[in-house]
Design a protein around this motif. Sequence first.
Motif, PDB file in Angstrom:
ATOM      1  N   ILE A  60      -5.444  18.150   6.921  1.00  0.00           N
ATOM      2  CA  ILE A  60      -4.871  17.645   7.412  1.00  0.00           C
ATOM      3  C   ILE A  60      -6.007  16.500   8.015  1.00  0.00           C
ATOM      4  N   LEU A  61      -7.020  16.477   8.210  1.00  0.00           N
ATOM      5  CA  LEU A  61      -8.313  15.137   8.057  1.00  0.00           C
ATOM      6  C   LEU A  61      -8.732  14.383   7.461  1.00  0.00           C
ATOM      7  N   GLU A  62      -8.985  15.401   5.908  1.00  0.00           N
ATOM      8  CA  GLU A  62      -9.318  14.647   5.014  1.00  0.00           C
ATOM      9  C   GLU A  62      -8.287  13.806   4.196  1.00  0.00           C
ATOM     10  N   THR A  63      -6.871  14.307   3.938  1.00  0.00           N
ATOM     11  CA  THR A  63      -5.754  13.676   3.271  1.00  0.00           C
ATOM     12  C   THR A  63      -5.759  11.669   4.476  1.00  0.00           C
ATOM     13  N   THR A  64      -6.081  11.764   5.265  1.00  0.00           N
ATOM     14  CA  THR A  64      -5.850  10.442   6.201  1.00  0.00           C
ATOM     15  C   THR A  64      -6.681   9.737   5.002  1.00  0.00           C
ATOM     16  N   ALA A  65      -7.868   9.592   5.008  1.00  0.00           N
ATOM     17  CA  ALA A  65      -8.616   9.331   3.915  1.00  0.00           C
ATOM     18  C   ALA A  65      -8.120   8.053   3.085  1.00  0.00           C
ATOM     19  N   ASN A  66      -7.456   8.601   2.741  1.00  0.00           N
ATOM     20  CA  ASN A  66      -6.859   8.362   1.112  1.00  0.00           C
ATOM     21  C   ASN A  66      -5.714   7.409   1.641  1.00  0.00           C
ATOM     22  N   VAL A  67      -4.435   6.560   3.054  1.00  0.00           N
ATOM     23  CA  VAL A  67      -3.780   6.029   2.847  1.00  0.00           C
ATOM     24  C   VAL A  67      -4.141   5.127   3.723  1.00  0.00           C
ATOM     25  N   PHE A  68      -3.979   4.184   3.309  1.00  0.00           N
ATOM     26  CA  PHE A  68      -4.584   2.376   3.913  1.00  0.00           C
ATOM     27  C   PHE A  68      -3.045   2.193   5.069  1.00  0.00           C
ATOM     28  N   ILE A  69      -3.552   1.210   6.043  1.00  0.00           N
ATOM     29  CA  ILE A  69      -2.735   0.421   7.417  1.00  0.00           C
ATOM     30  C   ILE A  69      -2.654  -0.061   6.648  1.00  0.00           C
ATOM     31  N   ALA A  70      -1.248  -0.889   7.085  1.00  0.00           N
ATOM     32  CA  ALA A  70      -0.261  -1.796   6.817  1.00  0.00           C
ATOM     33  C   ALA A  70      -0.818  -2.970   8.321  1.00  0.00           C
ATOM     34  N   THR A  94      12.161   5.563   0.979  1.00  0.00           N
ATOM     35  CA  THR A  94      10.513   4.554   0.936  1.00  0.00           C
ATOM     36  C   THR A  94      10.297   4.737  -0.889  1.00  0.00           C
ATOM     37  N   LYS A  95      11.049   5.820  -0.884  1.00  0.00           N
ATOM     38  CA  LYS A  95       9.739   6.660  -2.383  1.00  0.00           C
ATOM     39  C   LYS A  95       8.763   6.431  -2.884  1.00  0.00           C
ATOM     40  N   SER A  96       8.537   6.235  -1.378  1.00  0.00           N
ATOM     41  CA  SER A  96       7.018   6.076  -1.823  1.00  0.00           C
ATOM     42  C   SER A  96       6.016   7.733  -3.375  1.00  0.00           C
ATOM     43  N   PRO A  97       5.588   7.476  -4.210  1.00  0.00           N
ATOM     44  CA  PRO A  97       5.155   7.958  -4.601  1.00  0.00           C
ATOM     45  C   PRO A  97       3.795   8.255  -4.162  1.00  0.00           C
ATOM     46  N   LEU A  98       3.249   8.789  -3.046  1.00  0.00           N
ATOM     47  CA  LEU A  98       1.574   8.756  -2.363  1.00  0.00           C
ATOM     48  C   LEU A  98       1.962  10.213  -1.191  1.00  0.00           C
ATOM     49  N   VAL A  99       3.918  10.653  -1.248  1.00  0.00           N
ATOM     50  CA  VAL A  99       4.496  11.251  -0.730  1.00  0.00           C
ATOM     51  C   VAL A  99       4.352  12.825  -1.344  1.00  0.00           C
ATOM     52  N   THR A 159      -2.049  -1.175  17.265  1.00  0.00           N
ATOM     53  CA  THR A 159      -1.467  -0.003  18.241  1.00  0.00           C
ATOM     54  C   THR A 159      -1.761   1.520  17.098  1.00  0.00           C
ATOM     55  N   PRO A 160      -1.981   2.405  17.779  1.00  0.00           N
ATOM     56  CA  PRO A 160      -1.318   3.648  17.648  1.00  0.00           C
ATOM     57  C   PRO A 160       0.175   3.046  16.970  1.00  0.00           C
ATOM     58  N   SER A 161       1.237   3.117  17.151  1.00  0.00           N
ATOM     59  CA  SER A 161       2.054   2.627  17.015  1.00  0.00           C
ATOM     60  C   SER A 161       2.703   1.987  15.582  1.00  0.00           C
ATOM     61  N   ASP A 162       1.362   1.107  15.319  1.00  0.00           N
ATOM     62  CA  ASP A 162       1.212   0.618  14.162  1.00  0.00           C
ATOM     63  C   ASP A 162       0.558   1.994  12.952  1.00  0.00           C
ATOM     64  N   VAL A 163       0.216   2.680  13.605  1.00  0.00           N
ATOM     65  CA  VAL A 163      -0.424   3.331  12.645  1.00  0.00           C
ATOM     66  C   VAL A 163       1.146   4.414  12.080  1.00  0.00           C
ATOM     67  N   ALA A 164       1.136   5.012  12.870  1.00  0.00           N
ATOM     68  CA  ALA A 164       2.505   5.787  13.544  1.00  0.00           C
ATOM     69  C   ALA A 164       3.106   5.092  12.264  1.00  0.00           C
ATOM     70  N   ALA A 165       3.969   3.847  12.184  1.00  0.00           N
ATOM     71  CA  ALA A 165       5.332   3.196  11.447  1.00  0.00           C
ATOM     72  C   ALA A 165       4.455   3.305   9.880  1.00  0.00           C
ATOM     73  N   ASN A 166       3.241   3.341  10.125  1.00  0.00           N
ATOM     74  CA  ASN A 166       2.695   3.358   8.033  1.00  0.00           C
ATOM     75  C   ASN A 166       3.188   4.868   7.882  1.00  0.00           C
ATOM     76  N   TYR A 167       3.293   5.794   8.112  1.00  0.00           N
ATOM     77  CA  TYR A 167       3.391   7.303   7.763  1.00  0.00           C
ATOM     78  C   TYR A 167       4.958   7.975   7.889  1.00  0.00           C
ATOM     79  N   THR A 168       5.410   6.652   9.365  1.00  0.00           N
ATOM     80  CA  THR A 168       6.926   7.042   9.301  1.00  0.00           C
ATOM     81  C   THR A 168       7.377   5.679   7.917  1.00  0.00           C
ATOM     82  N   HIS A 169       6.819   5.104   8.166  1.00  0.00           N
ATOM     83  CA  HIS A 169       7.621   4.412   6.373  1.00  0.00           C
ATOM     84  C   HIS A 169       7.335   5.343   5.088  1.00  0.00           C
ATOM     85  N   PRO A 175       0.662  -0.785  -0.247  1.00  0.00           N
ATOM     86  CA  PRO A 175      -0.131   0.194   0.407  1.00  0.00           C
ATOM     87  C   PRO A 175       1.248   1.345   0.126  1.00  0.00           C
ATOM     88  N   ALA A 176       2.327   1.519   0.332  1.00  0.00           N
ATOM     89  CA  ALA A 176       3.097   2.301   0.471  1.00  0.00           C
ATOM     90  C   ALA A 176       3.294   3.354  -0.972  1.00  0.00           C
TER      91      ALA A 176
END
Length: 529
Positions: free
Chosen positions: A162-172, A127-132, A111-121, A51-52
């Motif tokens: 800042i809220l709406e953009t999170t509805a676009n990011v899948f969480i692993a 990572t060269k994610s095209p989502l960024v 956990t919240p740490s799992d969610v944060a790890a998605n964004y950190t990655h 998903p990243a």
Amino acid sequence: MNKSGAIAAVGVLGLLATACGSSTGGGTGGAPAENATFTYGIAGDPGALDPAMAISGITNAALSVAYDYLVNRNADGKIVSGLAEKWDVKPTEVTFTLRKDITCSDGTKVTPSDVAANYTHLLDPATKSPLVGILVPPEMKAKADDAAGTVTLSTPQPFSFILETTANVFIACGQGLKDRSILARQTSGTGPYVLSDMMAGDSYTYTKREGYTWGPGGVTNNEAGMPAKVVVKVVPNEQTAANLLMSGGLTLGMFGGTDRARLEASPAITKRDIPFGNSDLLFNQAKGRPFAGLAVRRAVAQALNLDELAKVASSGKGRPPTSLVMKPGPCTGDTVAGNRPAFDAAAAGAALTEAGWQPGPDGIRVKDGQKLTLTYLYTPSMGPGAQAAAEYIAGEWKKAGVEVKLASATVGKMNETMGSGGDWDVAWVSVGVPLPSQLMGFYSGPAAPKGSNFGGVDNKEYVRLSEDAMKLTGEPACELWNKAESALVKNLDVLPVVENTMLVAGKNATAGNLGYMILPTTIRMTKGS
């Protein structure tokens, strides 16, 4: 906001087109079918499933079955719960409180740490994610508080969405966070289904998981008529897809070409029209290119009857474009009407002459010994209308003395050409983003190959208005975002041609969708007659 240098799938991005319109036809009135299989057709293979790295609508169609977002958008574009049950929004940060019952598909607690790890990655340059820079602000930071059950996303400067953009990011989650390499060929998410079998280039099969209760707005995956399995089937040919739907080989598909008519005529088929983003003309304004100057862009725009072109491109099924953002976006209003040049062939010719392009002996205009020859880039993957539009445009521009070389390419080759600063002058594109802020990566900042500003747009009014809008929220922000979009259209940095529509057609099945992405908790199967 800084821009990412990643190449987004401009050709057929189609990220989010919201399901709307009413359903008609067969398959909606029968009794719910239990333990059924829902088979959904997509036009190409999704490729790697991490998903990243997923930016195309086709890839996201395969991911939406198995992954969730922090929050979701409903059919009206309003934010509803997802993994987060509540949220607190400030101009520079949003804090989410996660539900306590969420588990990953491997059974581990999320956990919240799992969610944060998605964004950190995602935000790690390695990572060269095209989502960024397109779906995630590059400056965003994530901080988890597992004891409080919260995760906070923040930006150094105010960010409108800042809220709406999170509805676009899948969480692993789970094992996929420990070893991201496995995500290319299996799923590790919180979604209602889990990938259980795959045949690359053919089909991806998902099996319903137990205990899922955190869908959009708190919906479960145990409602009457929800399928036991979901099969995402690769069917590149639309005629084949239509035949499969009629015969029962598919239960749902999306259609925009010539086969749309026969499906619309069938009483056995459930039908629903949805908006599906614009088809636009993007001009290459690199130094030394004909479109570096506004005069030539305006002239070729005046040489086109845009209403007629819209009919050609959409087989008469399109609508007048009103925005550069896919619907329903957070801002209403028409940013296109009155900002495109009217059709005027005589004015087009006069403008080209004034710009120094004189009629040549063979009818093609010449300046400084060089013919006015344009390379027109497009991909047939955008549907049969892309080819028809290319031929129509080439014919109309020839009348104005412009020679057009049609360059048909795959989506990948088209992205490669535009992203590398290659040889092209005008491209037929569909940039499908749900937030006005996400356009900034395409229409400002570094030009390709250093950034995603493929056309090399340098519109100072757009940048000023966008940066001012970024600091605001709500209606004051939307007023500025709309003015910023209008500035792009007025300057012909992009020329919106038509708002496309797609037919969502089903047989003994219905489902809501966001673009190519099926909303899995909305799938309902009925018994055949």
